[in-house]
Design a protein around this motif. Structure first.
Motif, PDB file in Angstrom:
ATOM      1  N   PRO A 101      -0.632   7.505  10.025  1.00  0.00           N
ATOM      2  CA  PRO A 101      -0.718   8.462  11.130  1.00  0.00           C
ATOM      3  C   PRO A 101      -2.157   8.744  11.577  1.00  0.00           C
ATOM      4  O   PRO A 101      -2.402   9.023  12.741  1.00  0.00           O
ATOM      5  N   SER A 102      -3.133   8.630  10.647  1.00  0.00           N
ATOM      6  CA  SER A 102      -4.496   9.013  11.014  1.00  0.00           C
ATOM      7  C   SER A 102      -5.128   8.018  11.976  1.00  0.00           C
ATOM      8  O   SER A 102      -5.780   8.403  12.940  1.00  0.00           O
ATOM      9  N   ASP A 103      -4.975   6.722  11.719  1.00  0.00           N
ATOM     10  CA  ASP A 103      -5.686   5.749  12.553  1.00  0.00           C
ATOM     11  C   ASP A 103      -4.810   4.596  13.040  1.00  0.00           C
ATOM     12  O   ASP A 103      -5.296   3.608  13.556  1.00  0.00           O
ATOM     13  N   HIS A 104      -3.518   4.708  12.824  1.00  0.00           N
ATOM     14  CA  HIS A 104      -2.580   3.669  13.248  1.00  0.00           C
ATOM     15  C   HIS A 104      -2.854   2.306  12.659  1.00  0.00           C
ATOM     16  O   HIS A 104      -2.437   1.290  13.206  1.00  0.00           O
ATOM     17  N   GLN A 105      -3.569   2.273  11.552  1.00  0.00           N
ATOM     18  CA  GLN A 105      -3.776   1.001  10.861  1.00  0.00           C
ATOM     19  C   GLN A 105      -2.608   0.757   9.916  1.00  0.00           C
ATOM     20  O   GLN A 105      -1.981   1.706   9.443  1.00  0.00           O
ATOM     21  N   ALA A 110      -2.991  16.635   4.633  1.00  0.00           N
ATOM     22  CA  ALA A 110      -3.490  15.262   4.629  1.00  0.00           C
ATOM     23  C   ALA A 110      -2.648  14.437   5.593  1.00  0.00           C
ATOM     24  O   ALA A 110      -1.427  14.424   5.513  1.00  0.00           O
ATOM     25  N   LYS A 111      -3.321  13.728   6.509  1.00  0.00           N
ATOM     26  CA  LYS A 111      -2.568  13.029   7.551  1.00  0.00           C
ATOM     27  C   LYS A 111      -1.723  11.880   7.013  1.00  0.00           C
ATOM     28  O   LYS A 111      -0.683  11.563   7.573  1.00  0.00           O
ATOM     29  N   ASN A 112      -2.216  11.217   5.982  1.00  0.00           N
ATOM     30  CA  ASN A 112      -1.508  10.032   5.509  1.00  0.00           C
ATOM     31  C   ASN A 112      -0.632  10.296   4.300  1.00  0.00           C
ATOM     32  O   ASN A 112      -0.318   9.380   3.540  1.00  0.00           O
ATOM     33  N   VAL A 113      -0.246  11.544   4.128  1.00  0.00           N
ATOM     34  CA  VAL A 113       0.750  11.886   3.108  1.00  0.00           C
ATOM     35  C   VAL A 113       2.050  12.201   3.842  1.00  0.00           C
ATOM     36  O   VAL A 113       2.107  13.111   4.661  1.00  0.00           O
ATOM     37  N   LEU A 114       3.062  11.382   3.580  1.00  0.00           N
ATOM     38  CA  LEU A 114       4.327  11.514   4.309  1.00  0.00           C
ATOM     39  C   LEU A 114       5.471  11.788   3.350  1.00  0.00           C
ATOM     40  O   LEU A 114       5.332  11.577   2.155  1.00  0.00           O
ATOM     41  N   THR A 115       6.608  12.165   3.896  1.00  0.00           N
ATOM     42  CA  THR A 115       7.812  12.197   3.066  1.00  0.00           C
ATOM     43  C   THR A 115       8.525  10.854   3.204  1.00  0.00           C
ATOM     44  O   THR A 115       8.280  10.091   4.141  1.00  0.00           O
ATOM     45  N   SER A 116       9.414  10.593   2.273  1.00  0.00           N
ATOM     46  CA  SER A 116      10.156   9.334   2.285  1.00  0.00           C
ATOM     47  C   SER A 116      11.017   9.204   3.534  1.00  0.00           C
ATOM     48  O   SER A 116      11.234   8.097   4.026  1.00  0.00           O
ATOM     49  N   LEU A 117      11.499  10.322   4.067  1.00  0.00           N
ATOM     50  CA  LEU A 117      12.319  10.234   5.281  1.00  0.00           C
ATOM     51  C   LEU A 117      11.472   9.791   6.462  1.00  0.00           C
ATOM     52  O   LEU A 117      11.907   8.990   7.299  1.00  0.00           O
ATOM     53  N   GLU A 118      10.244  10.269   6.517  1.00  0.00           N
ATOM     54  CA  GLU A 118       9.342   9.839   7.583  1.00  0.00           C
ATOM     55  C   GLU A 118       9.058   8.343   7.468  1.00  0.00           C
ATOM     56  O   GLU A 118       9.074   7.614   8.455  1.00  0.00           O
ATOM     57  N   THR A 142     -12.238   8.769   5.308  1.00  0.00           N
ATOM     58  CA  THR A 142     -11.445   7.566   5.576  1.00  0.00           C
ATOM     59  C   THR A 142      -9.981   7.871   5.873  1.00  0.00           C
ATOM     60  O   THR A 142      -9.273   7.028   6.407  1.00  0.00           O
ATOM     61  N   GLY A 143      -9.547   9.069   5.495  1.00  0.00           N
ATOM     62  CA  GLY A 143      -8.118   9.366   5.633  1.00  0.00           C
ATOM     63  C   GLY A 143      -7.303   8.855   4.458  1.00  0.00           C
ATOM     64  O   GLY A 143      -6.101   9.064   4.377  1.00  0.00           O
ATOM     65  N   ASP A 144      -7.964   8.159   3.526  1.00  0.00           N
ATOM     66  CA  ASP A 144      -7.258   7.675   2.328  1.00  0.00           C
ATOM     67  C   ASP A 144      -6.788   8.862   1.494  1.00  0.00           C
ATOM     68  O   ASP A 144      -7.308   9.969   1.608  1.00  0.00           O
ATOM     69  N   ALA A 145      -5.789   8.588   0.665  1.00  0.00           N
ATOM     70  CA  ALA A 145      -5.287   9.643  -0.212  1.00  0.00           C
ATOM     71  C   ALA A 145      -5.574   9.279  -1.661  1.00  0.00           C
ATOM     72  O   ALA A 145      -5.369   8.136  -2.074  1.00  0.00           O
ATOM     73  N   LEU A 146      -6.047  10.260  -2.420  1.00  0.00           N
ATOM     74  CA  LEU A 146      -6.341  10.019  -3.839  1.00  0.00           C
ATOM     75  C   LEU A 146      -5.263  10.664  -4.688  1.00  0.00           C
ATOM     76  O   LEU A 146      -4.953  11.850  -4.531  1.00  0.00           O
ATOM     77  N   VAL A 147      -4.668   9.850  -5.556  1.00  0.00           N
ATOM     78  CA  VAL A 147      -3.599  10.349  -6.425  1.00  0.00           C
ATOM     79  C   VAL A 147      -4.177  10.569  -7.817  1.00  0.00           C
ATOM     80  O   VAL A 147      -4.745   9.645  -8.406  1.00  0.00           O
ATOM     81  N   TYR A 148      -4.048  11.777  -8.339  1.00  0.00           N
ATOM     82  CA  TYR A 148      -4.578  12.109  -9.670  1.00  0.00           C
ATOM     83  C   TYR A 148      -3.454  12.187 -10.672  1.00  0.00           C
ATOM     84  O   TYR A 148      -2.511  12.958 -10.495  1.00  0.00           O
ATOM     85  N   TYR A 149      -3.544  11.395 -11.764  1.00  0.00           N
ATOM     86  CA  TYR A 149      -2.545  11.491 -12.822  1.00  0.00           C
ATOM     87  C   TYR A 149      -3.225  11.329 -14.173  1.00  0.00           C
ATOM     88  O   TYR A 149      -4.408  10.997 -14.242  1.00  0.00           O
ATOM     89  N   GLU A 150      -2.442  11.584 -15.222  1.00  0.00           N
ATOM     90  CA  GLU A 150      -3.020  11.611 -16.552  1.00  0.00           C
ATOM     91  C   GLU A 150      -2.584  10.395 -17.356  1.00  0.00           C
ATOM     92  O   GLU A 150      -1.431  10.003 -17.322  1.00  0.00           O
ATOM     93  N   ASN A 151      -3.525   9.805 -18.081  1.00  0.00           N
ATOM     94  CA  ASN A 151      -3.175   8.774 -19.053  1.00  0.00           C
ATOM     95  C   ASN A 151      -2.567   9.504 -20.246  1.00  0.00           C
ATOM     96  O   ASN A 151      -3.246  10.295 -20.895  1.00  0.00           O
ATOM     97  N   TYR A 190      -5.252   5.363  -2.364  1.00  0.00           N
ATOM     98  CA  TYR A 190      -4.202   4.686  -1.605  1.00  0.00           C
ATOM     99  C   TYR A 190      -4.417   4.911  -0.113  1.00  0.00           C
ATOM    100  O   TYR A 190      -4.978   5.926   0.295  1.00  0.00           O
ATOM    101  N   ASP A 191      -3.934   3.956   0.691  1.00  0.00           N
ATOM    102  CA  ASP A 191      -4.003   4.131   2.141  1.00  0.00           C
ATOM    103  C   ASP A 191      -2.990   5.162   2.610  1.00  0.00           C
ATOM    104  O   ASP A 191      -3.185   5.845   3.615  1.00  0.00           O
ATOM    105  N   MET A 192      -1.896   5.252   1.879  1.00  0.00           N
ATOM    106  CA  MET A 192      -0.835   6.163   2.290  1.00  0.00           C
ATOM    107  C   MET A 192      -0.082   6.613   1.045  1.00  0.00           C
ATOM    108  O   MET A 192       0.073   5.832   0.107  1.00  0.00           O
ATOM    109  N   VAL A 193       0.353   7.858   1.023  1.00  0.00           N
ATOM    110  CA  VAL A 193       1.151   8.352  -0.098  1.00  0.00           C
ATOM    111  C   VAL A 193       2.484   8.848   0.437  1.00  0.00           C
ATOM    112  O   VAL A 193       2.542   9.554   1.440  1.00  0.00           O
ATOM    113  N   VAL A 194       3.551   8.422  -0.225  1.00  0.00           N
ATOM    114  CA  VAL A 194       4.893   8.833   0.201  1.00  0.00           C
ATOM    115  C   VAL A 194       5.483   9.742  -0.869  1.00  0.00           C
ATOM    116  O   VAL A 194       5.574   9.352  -2.031  1.00  0.00           O
TER     117      VAL A 194
END
Lengths: 139, 434, 558
Positions: B239-243, B213-221, B332-341, B352-356
Motif C-alpha cells: 500500500p505504501s509504494d505500490h511495489q 504501519a502502511k504495509n501491515v495488512l489483515t489476511s482478508l485484505e 522504507t515502509g518495511d515492517a520489522l517483526v520482533y520475536y524471541e529465540n 519484511y516488505d509486508m506483514v499479514v
C-alpha cells in the motif's frame, strides 16, 4: 488492402472457460473481435474432428478452453481433452496445417484476465501466421 | 404438512445458509432466506481460492447462489433482517424487515448504467476497505440477486435532496427515492441460524501497528488483493509504494489464543495462511513467505499434504514463535517483526516488505442482538451456545431454533457445509415429517 | 415441416446497443434460413420483454426461439420457462451471448462488433434449427435405505431416515451396535458415559423402527440410484433387499503401533484405547507420559488424525482426577485443539497441571527400559535440550486408519478411495458427504477421522441428502444426456472408459455388443462423445450435426 482479420473459433466449457469469458466481459476487458465461442458442457466433448474440419474448411484458428486440471466439473473430462489434443498436434504436420493454429488452454471461471490474455495472444499469433489458405492451396 | 409446518426461516446467506436452504428446499420445505447485505454469498464470495485444493472460491459458490435464486421453494430476502419472532416451536410468528433499497427490483436489470453516474464514494466492505464503491452499488460482480442497492446513509439525494443522477441514467425506470422498508409477516415451524463471522479489529493490539504501519495488512485484505477480480486485479502491492513485495510475513493468532482478547482458536487460519503464502508465490515467483505460528493446525483431509507442499514446492518458511511486536521503518515502509529465540531468550528482528496479520475471527456483529431477540443463549465468546454438543450438535437452547457453521464455533467450509446439511436433517426430524 | 424460428435481439439498455447496431442485426437475422420473425427488445429479461416474446411466439406460430442478449448462465431458465409457457418445448431454445462476449469487450470497434454479433446469431439460428424436443425423464426410486456400519454415525443416519418415514436397514458386522464409542472410557463433550450414550442411541434406533442386522456382512451390492440390490449374510443366512440409497458409515480402526516406542515389547506401553479400558475400570496408571502422532504425520502416513490430541487431553484429565498426585506429561509436535470448545479444554488442562512438551519428527523421543519401559529421553523443541522423563505408563496416541474392508466395499459401490485409503467424497468442500456416484453417501470416520459431534453432523447431513431422492420417489434425469445409435456402435468400450460416472455399460442386442447409457446416471458432459470413433454416441442438445452447423457458419461466406 484491408488488414487480415482472422476468423477464430473457440470451444468453451460451460462451467469454467465460458464463465471466465463472461467475467472478462463483465469486467469490460477489451480484446480483438475475432473469436466466436461455441459453448459445450465440457471440453471433453470437443472431438478433434471438429477442429480439423474447421481448419480444413478455412477457419484461421481454433481455441479449446476447459477447466484447470483437477477442477473439471465432470471430474476427468479435461484429462481427455489434453490427451486427445496432444495426439492431434502430432498429426497436424501430416495434414499440412500449422499446429500453431490450435491452442488448448485452461481458464477458470474467475480468470477474466487470463481469458483476455489467451485471446489476445492467440489472435496475434494467428494474425502473424496469415490467412489459412488451405482451400486455395488444395484447389 | 401444513403451510406453516413446511415453512422454515434461514438467517444468513453465506455458504452454510445457502446449503441448508437448498437442502430444505430439495426436501420439500419452503424456505425464507434472510440476508443482511445486498447479496448472498458471505465470506466465501470474498475469497480467491479455498484450501486445500486451491480451487476458485467463486467458481464453486456461484452455481449454488444461482441455484438458490432459481429454486422455486426458496424466497430470498436480501438487504433484510429478522425484525421479530413470537411463539414457540413448531409455530413461530416471524416478521422480516426488507430494508428499502430505493430500487424497484422488478425493474432493475443490474445493467450498471447508474453506478457510472453516482458521485458519492464509500469504503467498500466487500473489498475490505481497500477501495471505494458508490452509494448505489452491487457489492460484487457475481452478486445474487444482481440488482442495485442505494446505501441511504451515503446517498446525496436521500440525505440532502440533491443529485438524482442514477434516476436520470436508468432506462428501466427502476430508481424510487420514496421506497420504504417492507415488513413481511408469516408463520414458520423452525428457524436456522447461519450468521457466520466477522474479522476482529486488531487495531487495539497496538503492538502490531495495524492502522498505523502502511504495509501491515489483515489476511482478508491480502485475500482481496490476491483475487483476480479484486481491487488490484490479482496483483499483490505494498500500500505504501505500490511495489511488489519480495518478503512477506504472516503472523498467526493475532488477538487469538490470547487471554487479553479472544482465548479460543479460530480454526482456519493456519490453513488459510498457508494457502495465501502459496498463492502469493504463484503470483510473484520471487516472493518468499514466513509464517510465524504457535501450533500448526492442519487436521482436515489433505491438509497435512497441503502444508508439506507449501514447504517443499513454494518455499514457505514456518517459524514457531509468537512475535511480540511489529514496527514500521518509516523511511522504507518495511515492517520489522520482533520475536524471541525460545532457547536463548534473545530478541530477533526480521525485516519484511509486508506483514499479514491473521486476526481472531468473531461471531458477526449483529448476531448478539439477533440471539437476544430470539431468546437463544450465547456463550462467553458470543458464539451461539449448543447445550448438548455431543448428540445434538446443531440444536440451540431454544427448541426449534438450530444453528450451523461458524456462528456456533469456528470451522472451515467443508465442516460448515456438513453442519448445514445436518441442520436440514434435524429440522425434518424435529418436525417428524416424511 | 420447416422450422419456424423467432429471433429476439436485446438492447440491454445501452449495454449492447451502445456498441452493437441492434437493428442491423435484426435485419440480418430476418434474412437467415427458416427465420419467420426477427425483433428487438430493450430488456428481454424484463416482464415486458418476456411477455412480448411469448406474444410473438403465439402470433407468428414460432416453434423455435433464439434470444441474443447476455450470458445464458443467468437467464437461460427464464427464457426456457417462457418458451414452455408459450407452448414450445423448452429445449427448442438457443441463447446467443452478444453482451459479455461481444458488446462489452469490443467497445471501441462498433462495426466489427456488429459483424461478430451477426455471425454469432447466425450460429445460434443454425443450431436451433437442428435441436430436437427433449423431456427430462424420470427414474423411479425405491423408498428405502441401507446404512452400512452400526457405530454412532450409522445409527444417527439410520434414525434420521427412519424418523422421516423411510424403511431403513442398518447393517453391522459385529454382534452389537456402537462402533468405537462403546469401548471408550469417557466421552467429551458429553456428561454421560460412552456406554450410556451408545445405549440411548441403540434404544432410539430400535424405537425408530430401523431394521437392524447384526453379525451381518455385505455380500454384494448391484444397481444405481433408486434401485440398489443388496445381498447380505446375516449370521450365515443370506438375505436380499432393494433400496433406493446407500449410506456408508463403516468407520475406522485405531492403529496398533507395533515396534514403535517398545509397543508390543513392554507391557506398560499402551495405546489410548487401551488406556481408556483401564481408566474405565478405575485402574491406577501412575505417572504417565503420552506421545502424540505415533505413526502419523510422517513419511508413509502423512495425515493428522484430528482427534488424538483431544483424546489425550481428555484422558490426561481423567488420570489426574483418579490420581491427583500423578504427573502427566504430553509430548507432542503441535496440539490440534482447533475451535473454541477444544481450545478451552486445552487451556484448562494446562491450568490443571498437565505438562506439554514438544518434540520434532527429526529427533523422536527414545524409550529405555528392561522388563518394563522406564523412561523416554526427549529433545525438547523449544528449549533445544534433552530431557529425561521417567514414567509408570507410556501411552501412544495413534491415528485412526481406514477399515480394511473399504477396498471390497468400494468396488461394489463404484466409489473411490483417497490416497490414504479413506473414502473419497464427491467434492472435498461443497459435497463432503456425497459421492460422485449418485445415491451413495458417506459419513463418519470412514470418510475421515472425526469426533462424535462431527460424526453426528455428518450422519445427519448424509441422511438429509439421501432423503431427497427418497422423498421425491423419483430422480429427474438430465435432458442433455448421451444416447447411442445401436446400429452403428461397435461396442469398443471407449465411451465406458471415458465416463467418470459409470453411466455406460455394454449390453447385448440381437447377438451384438453395444454400449447403452443409463439415463439416471448420465450427467450430460459429453466426454464420451469426444472418445467415440464413429459418432455412434451423441449428446442431446450438442450433437455433431448441431455443432458442425455452427462451424459451417464461420467457414461459409458471410
Amino acid at each position: 488492402m484491408p488488414e487480415f482479420e482472422p476468423r477464430i473459433l473457440a470451444f468453451c466449457c460451460n462451467w469454467c472457460s465460458y464463465a471466465g469469458a463472461d467475467l472478462a466481459g463483465v469486467s469490460r476487458l477489451q480484446m480483438p473481435p475475432n473469436i466466436h465461442i461455441i459453448r459445450v458442457m465440457c471440453s471433453g466433448n470437443v472431438k478433434p474432428e471438429y477442429v480439423v474440419k474447421s481448419l480444413v474448411e478455412g477457419v484461421d484458428g481454433v481455441l479449446v478452453l476447459g477447466c484447470h486440471i483437477g477442477d473439471c466439473h465432470y471430474i476427468s473430462g479435461n484429462h481427455r481433452t489434453i490427451k486427445r489434443f496432444a495426439l492431434l498436434e502430432r498429426l497436424m504436420d501430416d495434414l499440412g496445417i500449422d499446429k500453431r493454429r490450435i491452442r488448448v488452454d485452461w481458464v477458470s471461471a474467475s480468470e477474466g484476465e487470463k481469458f483476455q490474455k489467451v485471446v489476445s495472444e492467440f489472435v496475434a499469433q494467428v494474425k502473424s501466421l496469415g490467412p489459412n489458405d488451405i482451400r486455395r492451396d488444395a484447389a | 404438512m401444513s403451510d406453516r409446518e413446511r415453512t422454515v426461516v434461514v438467517v444468513g446467506g453465506g455458504i452454510a445458509g445457502i446449503q441448508v436452504s437448498l437442502d430444505l428446499a430439495n426436501m420439500g420445505f419452503d424456505v425464507h432466506l434472510v440476508e443482511r447485505t445486498p447479496s448472498i454469498g458471505g465470506r466465501m464470495a470474498q475469497l480467491d481460492k479455498t484450501f486445500p485444493t486451491n480451487d476458485c472460491s467463486m467458481c464453486i459458490l456461484s452455481p449454488k447462489m444461482i441455484e438458490c435464486a432459481n429454486n422455486p421453494r426458496i424466497k430470498m430476502h436480501t438487504y433484510s433482517e429478522l425484525e421479530s419472532v413470537k411463539g414457540a416451536f413448531p409455530a413461530f410468528e416471524v416478521v422480516i424487515r426488507e430494508k428499502a433499497r430505493y430500487v424497484d427490483l422488478t425493474r432493475c436489470t443490474g445493467c450498471g448504467d447508474c453506478v457510472a453516474k453516482c458521485p458519492s464514494k464509500v469504503s467498500s466492505e466487500f473489498d475490505a476497505g481497500l477501495v471505494k464503491r458508490k452509494a448505489i452499488y452491487v457489492p460484487f460482480v457475481q452478486a445474487v440477486p444482481k440488482k442495485m442497492t442505494i446505501d441511504k446513509e451515503h446517498c446525496i439525494m436521500i440525505t440532502k435532496g440533491k443529485c438524482g443522477n442514477c434516476k436520470k441514467a436508468c432506462k428501466a425506470g427502476a430508481i424510487d427515492y420514496d421506497q420504504k422498508d417492507n415488513l413481511i409477516t408469516f408463520e414458520a415451524s423452525a428457524i436456522v441460524l447461519a450468521t457466520g463471522f466477522d474479522v476482529f479489529d486488531v487495531t487495539v493490539a497496538q503492538e502490531f501497528s495495524y492502522g498505523r504501519a502502511k504495509n501491515v495488512l489483515t489476511s482478508l485484505e491480502l485475500e482481496r488483493m490476491l483475487n483476480a477480480s479484486g481491487p488490484t486485479g490479482g496483483h499483490i502491492v505494498r500500500p505504501s509504494d505500490h511495489q511488489e513485495p519480495k518478503k512477506i510475513a504472516f503472523i498467526q493468532c493475532v488477538c487469538s489464543r490470547d487471554k487479553k482478547y479472544k482465548e479460543y482458536c479460530s480454526s482456519v487460519c493456519c490453513m488459510y495462511a498457508t494457502k495465501e503464502a502459496i498463492l502469493a508465490r504463484e503470483h510473484c515467483p520471487e516472493l518468499s513467505s514466513t509464517i510465524f505460528y504457535m501450533d500448526l493446525r492442519a487436521v482436515g483431509k489433505g491438509f497435512q499434504n497441503f502444508v508439506q507442499r507449501a514447504k517443499r514446492d513454494y518455499g514457505v518458511e514456518y517459524i514457531r514463535a509468537r512475535p511480540a511486536k511489529v514496527e514500521e521503518d518509516p523511511t522504507t515502509g518495511d515492517a520489522l517483526v520482533y520475536y524471541e529465540n525460545s532457547r536463548t531468550g534473545e530478541s530477533i528482528a526480521r525485516r519484511y516488505d509486508m506483514v499479514v496479520l491473521c486476526p481472531a475471527l468473531v461471531p458477526t456483529l449483529g448476531s448478539e442482538s439477533l440471539c437476544s431477540l430470539l431468546g437463544v443463549r450465547i456463550d462467553g465468546d458470543k458464539f451461539v451456545a449448543i447445550p448438548r454438543p455431543a448428540d445434538r450438535p446443531v440444536d440451540t437452547s431454544v427448541k426449534g431454533i438450530f444453528a450451523c457453521g461458524f456462528c456456533q464455533t469456528p470451522m472451515d467450509i467443508p465442516d460448515s457445509v456438513v453442519q448445514a446439511s445436518g441442520a436440514a436433517a434435524r429440522v425434518a426430524q424435529a418436525l417428524g415429517v416424511s | 415441416m420447416e422450422p419456424r424460428i423467432g429471433v429476439f435481439i436485446c438492447h440491454c439498455g445501452s449495454n449492447i446497443a451502445n456498441t452493437v447496431d441492434v437493428e442491423e442485426v435484426v435485419r440480418y437475422a430476418s434474412t437467415l434460413p427458416d427465420v419467420v420473425h426477427a425483433d428487438h427488445n430493450m430488456y428481454s429479461c424484463s416482464e415486458d420483454g418476456v411477455g412480448s416474446i411469448k406474444a410473438k411466439i403465439k402470433e407468428k406460430g414460432i416453434d423455435r426461439v433464439v434470444v441474443a442478449a447476455c450470458t445464458p448462465r443467468t437467464h437461460e431458465p427464464l427464457f426456457r420457462n417462457a418458451c414452455e409457457a408459450a407452448g414450445i418445448n423448452r429445449y427448442l431454445f438457443e441463447f446467443v451471448n452478444i453482451r459479455e462476449h461481444c458488446s462489452w469487450i469490443h467497445m471501441k470497434e462498433r462495426e466489427l462488433a456488429t459483424e461478430k454479433a451477426k455471425r454469432l446469431v447466425r450460429m445460434g439460428v443454425a443450431k436451433v434449427a437442428l435441436l430436437t424436443p427433449q423431456e427430462e425423464s424420470e427414474s423411479p426410486v425405491v423408498k428405502s435405505a441401507a446404512v452400512i456400519g452400526g457405530g454412532v454415525s450409522g445409527m444417527t443416519a439410520a434414525i434420521s431416515l427412519a424418523d422421516q418415514g423411510f424403511e431403513t436397514h442398518l447393517i453391522e458386522k459385529g454382534s452389537e451396535l456402537g462402533g468405537l464409542v462403546k469401548d471408550l472410557g469417557a466421552l467429551f463433550p458429553s456428561e454421560s458415559t460412552p456406554l450410556e450414550f451408545v445405549k440411548t442411541m441403540r434404544d432410539e434406533t430400535a424405537a425408530s423402527g430401523v431394521r437392524i442386522h447384526l453379525s451381518s456382512e455385505i455380500k454384494d451390492i448391484q444397481g444405481y440410484i433408486g434401485n440398489f440390490d443388496v445381498t447380505i449374510s446375516e449370521n450365515g443366512k443370506e438375505e436380499k433387499f432393494k433400496v433406493g440409497v446407500v449410506i456408508t458409515a463403516t468407520g475406522a480402526d485405531e492403529l496398533k503401533p507395533v515396534g514403535e516406542y517398545g509397543y508390543g515389547r513392554y507391557p506398560n506401553v499402551i495405546t489410548q484405547s487401551e488406556l481408556e479400558k483401564k481408566l474405565a475400570k478405575g485402574e491406577r496408571v501412575g505417572n504417565t507420559v503420552m506421545i502424540q502422532c505415533v505413526g502419523a504425520r510422517q513419511p508413509g502416513r502423512e495425515y493428522c488424525s484430528r482427534i488424538c490430541c483431544m483424546t489425550a487431553i481428555k484422558n490426561a484429565g481423567r488420570i489426574l482426577a483418579l490420581e491427583p498426585k500423578s504427573r502427566v506429561v504430553v509430548v507432542h509436535r503441535d496440539i490440534m485443539s482447533y475451535n473454541a470448545r477444544n481450545e478451552a479444554l486445552y487451556r484448562k488442562s494446562m491450568e490443571d497441571g498437565v505438562t506439554y512438551l514438544r518434540y520434532t519428527l527429526e529427533d523422536k523421543p527414545r524409550v529405555e527400559g528392561r522388563d518394563r519401559a522406564e523412561k523416554i529421553t526427549l529433545r525438547e523443541e523449544t528449549l533445544d535440550e534433552d530431557i529425561a522423563l521417567p514414567f509408570d505408563t507410556l501411552v501412544l496416541s495413534t491415528p485412526l486408519v481406514p477399515n480394511p474392508d473399504n477396498g471390497k466395499l468400494q468396488k461394489m459401490l463404484k466409489v473411490p478411495l483417497d490416497r490414504d485409503g479413506f473414502f473419497l467424497e464427491a467434492h472435498v468442500k461443497l459435497r463432503p458427504v456425497e459421492f460422485a456416484t449418485d445415491g451413495v453417501f458417506i459419513c463418519g470416520c470412514a470418510r475421515w477421522p472425526s469426533d462424535v459431534p462431527e460424526c453426528i453432523s455428518q450422519a445427519g447431513a448424509a441422511a438429509a441428502k439421501a432423503s431427497i431422492p427418497l422423498r421425491a420417489g423419483k430422480v429427474r434425469t438430465e435432458a442433455i444426456t448421451a444416447e447411442v445409435d445401436e446400429t452403428t456402435c461397435t461396442g469398443c468400450g471407449n465411451c465406458i472408459a471415458t465416463c467418470a460416472y459409470g453411466a455406460i455399460s455394454i449390453v447385448e442386442v440381437e447377438g451384438m455388443r453395444v454400449a447403452r447409457v443409463n439415463l439416471a446416471q448420465c450427467k450430460g458432459c459429453g466426454a464420451c462423445v469426444g472418445s467415440c470413433h464413429n459418432g455412434s454416441i451423441q449428446q442431446r442438445g450438442f450433437t455433431e450435426k448441431q455443432l458442425i452447423s455452427m462451424i459451417d457458419c464461420l467457414t461459409e461466406g458471410d
